[in-house]
Write a protein that holds these residues in place. Sequence first.
Motif, PDB file in Angstrom:
ATOM      1  N   GLY A  61       0.792  -1.218   0.000  1.00 32.33           N
ATOM      2  CA  GLY A  61       0.000   0.000   0.000  1.00 32.33           C
ATOM      3  C   GLY A  61       0.822   1.265   0.000  1.00 32.33           C
ATOM      4  O   GLY A  61       0.712   2.098  -0.913  1.00 32.33           O
ATOM      5  N   MET A  62       1.656   1.427   1.007  1.00 34.19           N
ATOM      6  CA  MET A  62       2.434   2.664   1.122  1.00 34.19           C
ATOM      7  C   MET A  62       3.368   2.902  -0.054  1.00 34.19           C
ATOM      8  O   MET A  62       3.403   4.018  -0.595  1.00 34.19           O
ATOM      9  CB  MET A  62       3.230   2.641   2.429  1.00 34.19           C
ATOM     10  N   PRO A  63       4.160   1.888  -0.497  1.00 36.03           N
ATOM     11  CA  PRO A  63       5.047   2.163  -1.634  1.00 36.03           C
ATOM     12  C   PRO A  63       4.299   2.600  -2.889  1.00 36.03           C
ATOM     13  O   PRO A  63       4.680   3.579  -3.540  1.00 36.03           O
ATOM     14  CB  PRO A  63       5.781   0.834  -1.864  1.00 36.03           C
ATOM     15  N   LEU A  64       3.202   1.897  -3.225  1.00 33.34           N
ATOM     16  CA  LEU A  64       2.507   2.241  -4.462  1.00 33.34           C
ATOM     17  C   LEU A  64       1.844   3.604  -4.369  1.00 33.34           C
ATOM     18  O   LEU A  64       1.805   4.360  -5.342  1.00 33.34           O
ATOM     19  CB  LEU A  64       1.471   1.156  -4.792  1.00 33.34           C
ATOM     20  N   LEU A  65       1.324   3.932  -3.179  1.00 35.77           N
ATOM     21  CA  LEU A  65       0.710   5.251  -3.013  1.00 35.77           C
ATOM     22  C   LEU A  65       1.758   6.345  -3.173  1.00 35.77           C
ATOM     23  O   LEU A  65       1.535   7.346  -3.883  1.00 35.77           O
ATOM     24  CB  LEU A  65       0.052   5.325  -1.632  1.00 35.77           C
ATOM     25  N   TYR A  66       2.926   6.137  -2.553  1.00 37.95           N
ATOM     26  CA  TYR A  66       3.993   7.121  -2.665  1.00 37.95           C
ATOM     27  C   TYR A  66       4.432   7.279  -4.113  1.00 37.95           C
ATOM     28  O   TYR A  66       4.676   8.385  -4.595  1.00 37.95           O
ATOM     29  CB  TYR A  66       5.166   6.676  -1.783  1.00 37.95           C
ATOM     30  N   LEU A  67       4.485   6.140  -4.828  1.00 39.24           N
ATOM     31  CA  LEU A  67       4.897   6.196  -6.229  1.00 39.24           C
ATOM     32  C   LEU A  67       3.954   7.070  -7.038  1.00 39.24           C
ATOM     33  O   LEU A  67       4.377   7.960  -7.785  1.00 39.24           O
ATOM     34  CB  LEU A  67       4.925   4.778  -6.809  1.00 39.24           C
ATOM     35  N   GLU A  68       2.646   6.846  -6.865  1.00 38.82           N
ATOM     36  CA  GLU A  68       1.688   7.621  -7.665  1.00 38.82           C
ATOM     37  C   GLU A  68       1.734   9.095  -7.311  1.00 38.82           C
ATOM     38  O   GLU A  68       1.714   9.963  -8.197  1.00 38.82           O
ATOM     39  CB  GLU A  68       0.267   7.079  -7.457  1.00 38.82           C
ATOM     40  N   LEU A  69       1.801   9.406  -6.020  1.00 40.61           N
ATOM     41  CA  LEU A  69       1.847  10.817  -5.625  1.00 40.61           C
ATOM     42  C   LEU A  69       3.122  11.474  -6.153  1.00 40.61           C
ATOM     43  O   LEU A  69       3.091  12.615  -6.641  1.00 40.61           O
ATOM     44  CB  LEU A  69       1.792  10.936  -4.107  1.00 40.61           C
ATOM     45  N   ALA A  70       4.239  10.736  -6.088  1.00 34.78           N
ATOM     46  CA  ALA A  70       5.493  11.314  -6.541  1.00 34.78           C
ATOM     47  C   ALA A  70       5.460  11.586  -8.045  1.00 34.78           C
ATOM     48  O   ALA A  70       5.919  12.634  -8.508  1.00 34.78           O
ATOM     49  CB  ALA A  70       6.651  10.375  -6.198  1.00 34.78           C
ATOM     50  N   VAL A  71       4.910  10.624  -8.802  1.00 36.16           N
ATOM     51  CA  VAL A  71       4.820  10.812 -10.259  1.00 36.16           C
ATOM     52  C   VAL A  71       3.979  12.037 -10.576  1.00 36.16           C
ATOM     53  O   VAL A  71       4.356  12.884 -11.391  1.00 36.16           O
ATOM     54  CB  VAL A  71       4.233   9.545 -10.923  1.00 36.16           C
ATOM     55  N   GLY A  72       2.824  12.146  -9.901  1.00 36.91           N
ATOM     56  CA  GLY A  72       1.944  13.267 -10.177  1.00 36.91           C
ATOM     57  C   GLY A  72       2.588  14.597  -9.837  1.00 36.91           C
ATOM     58  O   GLY A  72       2.522  15.561 -10.609  1.00 36.91           O
ATOM     59  N   GLN A  73       3.260  14.647  -8.679  1.00 37.41           N
ATOM     60  CA  GLN A  73       3.850  15.898  -8.248  1.00 37.41           C
ATOM     61  C   GLN A  73       5.035  16.277  -9.128  1.00 37.41           C
ATOM     62  O   GLN A  73       5.277  17.457  -9.388  1.00 37.41           O
ATOM     63  CB  GLN A  73       4.308  15.756  -6.797  1.00 37.41           C
ATOM     64  N   ARG A  74       5.758  15.277  -9.598  1.00 40.00           N
ATOM     65  CA  ARG A  74       6.937  15.534 -10.406  1.00 40.00           C
ATOM     66  C   ARG A  74       6.557  15.995 -11.801  1.00 40.00           C
ATOM     67  O   ARG A  74       7.082  16.966 -12.327  1.00 40.00           O
ATOM     68  CB  ARG A  74       7.751  14.232 -10.455  1.00 40.00           C
ATOM     69  N   MET A  75       5.626  15.277 -12.430  1.00 48.88           N
ATOM     70  CA  MET A  75       5.286  15.575 -13.820  1.00 48.88           C
ATOM     71  C   MET A  75       4.296  16.719 -13.940  1.00 48.88           C
ATOM     72  O   MET A  75       4.197  17.350 -14.992  1.00 48.88           O
ATOM     73  CB  MET A  75       4.698  14.320 -14.494  1.00 48.88           C
ATOM     74  N   ARG A  76       3.535  16.974 -12.898  1.00 49.74           N
ATOM     75  CA  ARG A  76       2.585  18.085 -12.853  1.00 49.74           C
ATOM     76  C   ARG A  76       1.607  18.053 -14.029  1.00 49.74           C
ATOM     77  O   ARG A  76       1.276  19.073 -14.628  1.00 49.74           O
ATOM     78  CB  ARG A  76       3.333  19.421 -12.817  1.00 49.74           C
ATOM     79  N   GLN A  77       1.159  16.853 -14.331  1.00 51.84           N
ATOM     80  CA  GLN A  77       0.172  16.707 -15.375  1.00 51.84           C
ATOM     81  C   GLN A  77      -0.795  15.621 -14.925  1.00 51.84           C
ATOM     82  O   GLN A  77      -0.500  14.869 -14.019  1.00 51.84           O
ATOM     83  CB  GLN A  77       0.841  16.211 -16.663  1.00 51.84           C
ATOM     84  N   GLY A  78      -1.930  15.533 -15.603  1.00 51.32           N
ATOM     85  CA  GLY A  78      -2.840  14.419 -15.351  1.00 51.32           C
ATOM     86  C   GLY A  78      -2.218  13.122 -15.804  1.00 51.32           C
ATOM     87  O   GLY A  78      -1.086  13.093 -16.275  1.00 51.32           O
ATOM     88  N   SER A  79      -2.978  12.035 -15.714  1.00 48.15           N
ATOM     89  CA  SER A  79      -2.371  10.722 -15.937  1.00 48.15           C
ATOM     90  C   SER A  79      -1.844  10.565 -17.348  1.00 48.15           C
ATOM     91  O   SER A  79      -0.754  10.029 -17.547  1.00 48.15           O
ATOM     92  CB  SER A  79      -3.374   9.617 -15.613  1.00 48.15           C
ATOM     93  N   ILE A  80      -2.583  11.031 -18.352  1.00 51.92           N
ATOM     94  CA  ILE A  80      -2.109  10.835 -19.735  1.00 51.92           C
ATOM     95  C   ILE A  80      -0.802  11.589 -19.959  1.00 51.92           C
ATOM     96  O   ILE A  80       0.186  11.040 -20.467  1.00 51.92           O
ATOM     97  CB  ILE A  80      -3.180  11.286 -20.745  1.00 51.92           C
ATOM     98  N   GLY A  81      -0.792  12.871 -19.564  1.00 51.90           N
ATOM     99  CA  GLY A  81       0.409  13.676 -19.780  1.00 51.90           C
ATOM    100  C   GLY A  81       1.600  13.142 -19.000  1.00 51.90           C
ATOM    101  O   GLY A  81       2.728  13.116 -19.490  1.00 51.90           O
ATOM    102  N   ALA A  82       1.347  12.699 -17.755  1.00 53.76           N
ATOM    103  CA  ALA A  82       2.443  12.243 -16.900  1.00 53.76           C
ATOM    104  C   ALA A  82       3.126  11.030 -17.507  1.00 53.76           C
ATOM    105  O   ALA A  82       4.355  10.970 -17.595  1.00 53.76           O
ATOM    106  CB  ALA A  82       1.913  11.914 -15.507  1.00 53.76           C
ATOM    107  N   TRP A  83       2.347  10.060 -17.953  1.00 53.76           N
ATOM    108  CA  TRP A  83       2.966   8.859 -18.503  1.00 53.76           C
ATOM    109  C   TRP A  83       3.576   9.122 -19.863  1.00 53.76           C
ATOM    110  O   TRP A  83       4.549   8.468 -20.255  1.00 53.76           O
ATOM    111  CB  TRP A  83       1.955   7.701 -18.560  1.00 53.76           C
ATOM    112  N   LYS A  84       3.057  10.113 -20.573  1.00 55.88           N
ATOM    113  CA  LYS A  84       3.672  10.464 -21.859  1.00 55.88           C
ATOM    114  C   LYS A  84       5.068  11.026 -21.629  1.00 55.88           C
ATOM    115  O   LYS A  84       5.981  10.808 -22.424  1.00 55.88           O
ATOM    116  CB  LYS A  84       2.807  11.503 -22.577  1.00 55.88           C
TER     117      LYS A  84
END
Lengths: 649, 171
Positions: free
Chosen positions: A112-135
């Motif tokens: 739970g904690m690792p995956l939650l941290y991963l998603e929050l970190a990706v979002g905060q780093r890329m500063r885009q919604g899911s499509i933009g972030a993964w792009k």
Amino acid sequence: MCLLIRLVIKKLDRNWQACLHLSLPSEPGWRGGRGAGRAPAGGRQDGAAAVSARQQEMEKARPLWDNPVQFVFACISYAVGLGNVWRFPYLCQMYGGGGFLIPYFIMLIVEGMPLLYLELAVGQRMRQGSIGAWKIISPYLCGVGVASVVVSFFLSMYYNVINAWAFWYLFHSFQDPLPWATCPLNSNRTGYEEECEKTSSTQYFWYRQTLNISPSLETSGAVQWEQALCLMLAWLVVYLCILRGTESTGKVVYVTASLPYCVLIIYLIRGLTLHGAVNGLIYMFTPKLEQLSNPKAWISAATQIFFSLGLGFGSLIAFASYNEPSNNCERHAIIVSLINSATSIFASIVTFSIYGFKATFNYESCINRVILLLLNAFDLEEGSLTADNLSEMKDYLMAAHPQEYAQLLPQLKNCSLEAELDTAVQGTGLAFIVYSEAIKNMEVSQLYSVLYFVMLLMLGIGSMLGNTAAILTPLTDSKLIASRFPKEVISGVVCFINCIIGLIFTMEAGNYWFDIFNDYAATLSLLLIVLVETIAVCYIYGLRRFEKDLHTMIGRKLNWYWKVMWAFASPLLIISLFIFYLTDYILTGTLQYQAWDATQGQLVTKDYPGYALAMIGLLVASSTMCIPLGALVTFVRKRLKRERVSTVA
Amino acid sequence: MVAFTMRRYSSKTTTQISNVLLCNVTDRVSFWFVVTDSTKNTTTVPGSEVEAAIRMNRNRINNAFLLSDKTLQFLKIPSTLAPPVEPSTPVWLIVFGVVLCLIVAGIVFLVVAGIQQRKKKNKESTERENLEDKGEVTITIENGIPCETLDLKAGHINGVFSADDERFTSL
């Protein structure tokens, strides 16, 4: 000469700034505090033009949360949902009571904690919604973002129906007596309705007066206008909350995150003081440690943590993208996951005390009925039979009047408290039937009913905010759509489409379709999405690169624990969950569902018809196929561009 | 009581208590009874008549004993249950209407406020562009973001960089 040197120096200055921007994704709003410039008047015309262009970009700068508390509340409001209230107590009961907490906490720490941290970190780093972030992570991974949006879309379609039901019950709580407390009368008013006689008044209210459920999936029936009205109201409420983006959502989450806790505390106090509540608590929480050897217990714990936190929908990425870049998302991830689990346990204490109360109430009614029956049959004195001497008196009567006793035997049910406590219910059955049954027996039942359904509403709306954020953030990020339509129009269109499609669930067979969506729309796809996410961040983007980015963002080095979990433990766990689910589906053969039989007054199992199975397949395929399709489309596009460039050159 | 009931129903004033015959009386106050016709001493009144009579006056019988239909049971005579009180408009529709009006009012307010804000911003930005072209306005920009919109939230003017021109040797 002097002019030349000056020009050269100015040019260097600009290039140096440009070099700086190359290391970070370029989008408006990220100018990392590297100093200021003054735009003087007149003179440098090109400078002024560049500045005003940038200024226009700045004005469309990314909206931010007003303070980190709003972000934490938004995540809590999203993660703490109906699953904490109606799924966790059921799992706890089924898999060993207090002993279930052991696999639950292990899975929380490992998954739970690792995956939650991963998603929050990706979002905060890329500063885009899911499509933009993964792009940004890799252009071949835009399919992951699209799959997240598709799954969120399916979820928002059916999830708001629960809010509609909560509204229905809430509006009906303003009557005395509560409408589910007594059965309605039959046509010649000599007794109660037949269907209601066979089952209980609460079940009748749910299946007949709320859902007006049809006997099977094939008979669709008509749209129930009352439910359609409630659904429309539910969507209007959601629209009101997401209308202005983070500005409005940020204020709403203060209420939706904190109000459920107030109600849970009130219910805890009320629940613990109810007669018989302790029976429920003791029965449920006594650990049955032998269940730990059952692999299903561990799998259920892993699944519950996974889905309870709402990973893979893109909502967490969307929420985190509205953060300040220096936000400490590591601390927030730990806080949110701990609060989520604590709320589950808290809610299950309340649920078990309510169970205990209901079971004790039913047990005592059963005993009283048996006593009355015996008193009437054998013409005994009032008060000669009590709950304590019942068993001895029964033996005595059996010996003294064997024939009459034998005649009565089929009607004399063996009342057992354990049997009452053993009825394990989950899902809408728990929320709307069991709880309303318990509420109708309390004093001042209207107050408790209103409080309870307001709490359900807050939990449901909180989760809906996250879901709609997951859909809307990629839409508002894409310049194609956002430049043409304002935010309000996009939100309105999304809500409208979802409302129209949601009318399917208000038909007479709607609850069966709801179960299909609930069981199959999100389960397999999410596992795959999160698996691809973890592998992408660790191996495609590079764990070291991500670590460096996090270090620049948060300012602290990444703990080895997170790295090990992201790289090895969590992906392995998800793969094993995935394999388990696939084998489970394959081994079960045909999928079945529970249909309500009005003549018998209970649920019966039926097979899904062909088109329902096709729908299930379509649901799963449409989200999982996005991932390979996205990669394929990007590959083809790049190929075409390369060919075009090479032919031009 | 039963005699009184029969008198009321058949309007035969002659039914007396003696016409009501009891049998199978038990300790728990339950019994079978038969009503004989007072005019013809041996025949009994048919059961359907007795049932109808009891049904008509049941409320009175109950009240005499301070009992209710649930506590005083006549076998094979089902009680007519009182229907629940239903108001003209269902209560839930009223509450629904109130909540709906509030929500719609909120939405309309927010949308209108948003439109007004956008109009104001557009007007301001066109004014500012006009002034810029005339070269009259110095806008303090920090890192590319105008100070007003920033509200000095994300960073402040760094003194080291503001004296940009002076670091380089003047020519």
